[in-house]
Design a protein around this motif. Structure first.
Motif, mmCIF file in Angstrom:
data_model
loop_
_atom_site.group_PDB
_atom_site.id
_atom_site.type_symbol
_atom_site.label_atom_id
_atom_site.label_comp_id
_atom_site.label_asym_id
_atom_site.label_seq_id
_atom_site.Cartn_x
_atom_site.Cartn_y
_atom_site.Cartn_z
ATOM 1 N N THR A 269 -31.888 29.751 49.568
ATOM 2 C CA THR A 269 -32.680 28.987 50.520
ATOM 3 C C THR A 269 -32.812 27.541 50.063
ATOM 4 O O THR A 269 -32.848 27.257 48.869
ATOM 5 N N THR A 270 -32.859 26.625 51.007
ATOM 6 C CA THR A 270 -33.127 25.214 50.739
ATOM 7 C C THR A 270 -34.090 24.712 51.810
ATOM 8 O O THR A 270 -34.221 25.323 52.866
ATOM 9 N N ALA A 271 -34.731 23.572 51.509
ATOM 10 C CA ALA A 271 -35.659 23.014 52.498
ATOM 11 C C ALA A 271 -35.603 21.501 52.485
ATOM 12 O O ALA A 271 -35.613 20.872 51.428
ATOM 13 N N VAL A 272 -35.539 20.940 53.681
ATOM 14 C CA VAL A 272 -35.781 19.520 53.869
ATOM 15 C C VAL A 272 -37.276 19.428 54.138
ATOM 16 O O VAL A 272 -37.778 20.010 55.097
ATOM 17 N N VAL A 273 -37.992 18.724 53.254
ATOM 18 C CA VAL A 273 -39.444 18.611 53.357
ATOM 19 C C VAL A 273 -39.762 17.192 53.796
ATOM 20 O O VAL A 273 -39.367 16.231 53.137
ATOM 21 N N LEU B 59 -29.743 17.773 53.966
ATOM 22 C CA LEU B 59 -30.177 16.442 54.399
ATOM 23 C C LEU B 59 -29.291 15.905 55.519
ATOM 24 O O LEU B 59 -29.785 15.343 56.504
ATOM 25 N N SER B 60 -27.982 16.068 55.377
ATOM 26 C CA SER B 60 -27.058 15.584 56.409
ATOM 27 C C SER B 60 -27.281 16.306 57.733
ATOM 28 O O SER B 60 -27.249 15.688 58.801
ATOM 29 N N TYR B 61 -27.507 17.618 57.668
ATOM 30 C CA TYR B 61 -27.767 18.373 58.896
ATOM 31 C C TYR B 61 -29.059 17.899 59.550
ATOM 32 O O TYR B 61 -29.113 17.697 60.763
ATOM 33 N N TYR B 62 -30.092 17.722 58.751
ATOM 34 C CA TYR B 62 -31.375 17.272 59.303
ATOM 35 C C TYR B 62 -31.232 15.907 59.965
ATOM 36 O O TYR B 62 -31.718 15.692 61.080
ATOM 37 N N LEU B 63 -30.580 14.966 59.276
ATOM 38 C CA LEU B 63 -30.446 13.599 59.788
ATOM 39 C C LEU B 63 -29.502 13.513 60.988
ATOM 40 O O LEU B 63 -29.590 12.564 61.764
ATOM 41 N N GLY B 64 -28.621 14.484 61.153
ATOM 42 C CA GLY B 64 -27.652 14.464 62.244
ATOM 43 C C GLY B 64 -27.945 15.479 63.341
ATOM 44 O O GLY B 64 -28.795 15.251 64.204
ATOM 45 N N PRO B 65 -27.252 16.618 63.292
ATOM 46 C CA PRO B 65 -27.356 17.603 64.377
ATOM 47 C C PRO B 65 -28.775 18.072 64.700
ATOM 48 O O PRO B 65 -29.111 18.228 65.864
#
Length: 185
Positions: free
Chosen positions: A47-51, A171-177
């Motif tokens: 698991t990972t999280a963008v916080v 991070l890339s997914y959060y900032l993009g799609p």
């Protein structure tokens, strides 16, 4: 032209631990024939999280990875214990690694990190509404824990200072799609 699926005739474990297993699978590759193919299996869910916070900042940790010999910025990450819900696991990991307790945890995406060689399957969450409860529990996890402005996160990504694959992907997914799908981009 339709590609045929690989056929698995058997497998044997070469090495195993609570963190990783190495297997040799007896497979028939269409057009190639039968071979022993090495497979890394991960016994626990990753698991990972963008916080993020209301000011548009990202909670990152700065740490050294001895395997690559590199320092870099990462998002909180970890493995779910047996029987533990992955969303609960990442909330626990965020708290242990950063000292901040998420108020909300939402699944953003999931992906197979190295599908040609491993069953490593990552779930990426977005954690918000965090409350600081103290210092990080495990000092080996990070040299620093910081709230980083979005513009700086982008610079870190472009500058190669986020070299950890799951962190880069999250991070890339959060900032993009993720943002585009929500109409934020």
């Amino acid at each position: 032209m339709t590609a045929a699926e690989w056929q698995v005739y058997g497998r044997r474990q070469v090495y195993g631990s609570p963190w990783v297993e190495l297997w040799l699978d007896d497979v028939d590759i269409p057009g190639t024939g039968r071979i022993e193919h090495h497979v890394l299996r991960m016994p626990r869910a990753s698991t990972t999280a963008v916080v993020t916070d209301d000011d548009g900042r990202f909670l990152l940790i700065y740490r050294h990875r001895f395997i690559t010999g590199r320092w870099g910025w990462e998002v909180p990450a970890g493995w779910a214990d047996p029987g533990e819900d992955p969303a609960d696991a990442i909330a626990r990991e965020v708290e242990e690694e950063t000292g901040w307790r998420p108020g909300a945890v939402e699944l953003m995406t999931a992906y197979d990190a190295m599908a040609g060689i491993s069953d490593a399957h990552f779930r990426v969450y977005h954690a918000t509404d965090c409350t600081q409860i103290g210092e990080p529990e495990d000092i080996s996890e990070a040299a620093r824990v910081e709230w980083v402005p979005e513009a700086e996160v982008v610079k870190l990504l472009v500058g190669g200072e986020v070299s950890d694959g799951p962190s880069h992907a999250a991070l890339s997914y959060y900032l993009g799609p993720h943002r585009l799908a929500r109409g934020d981009g």
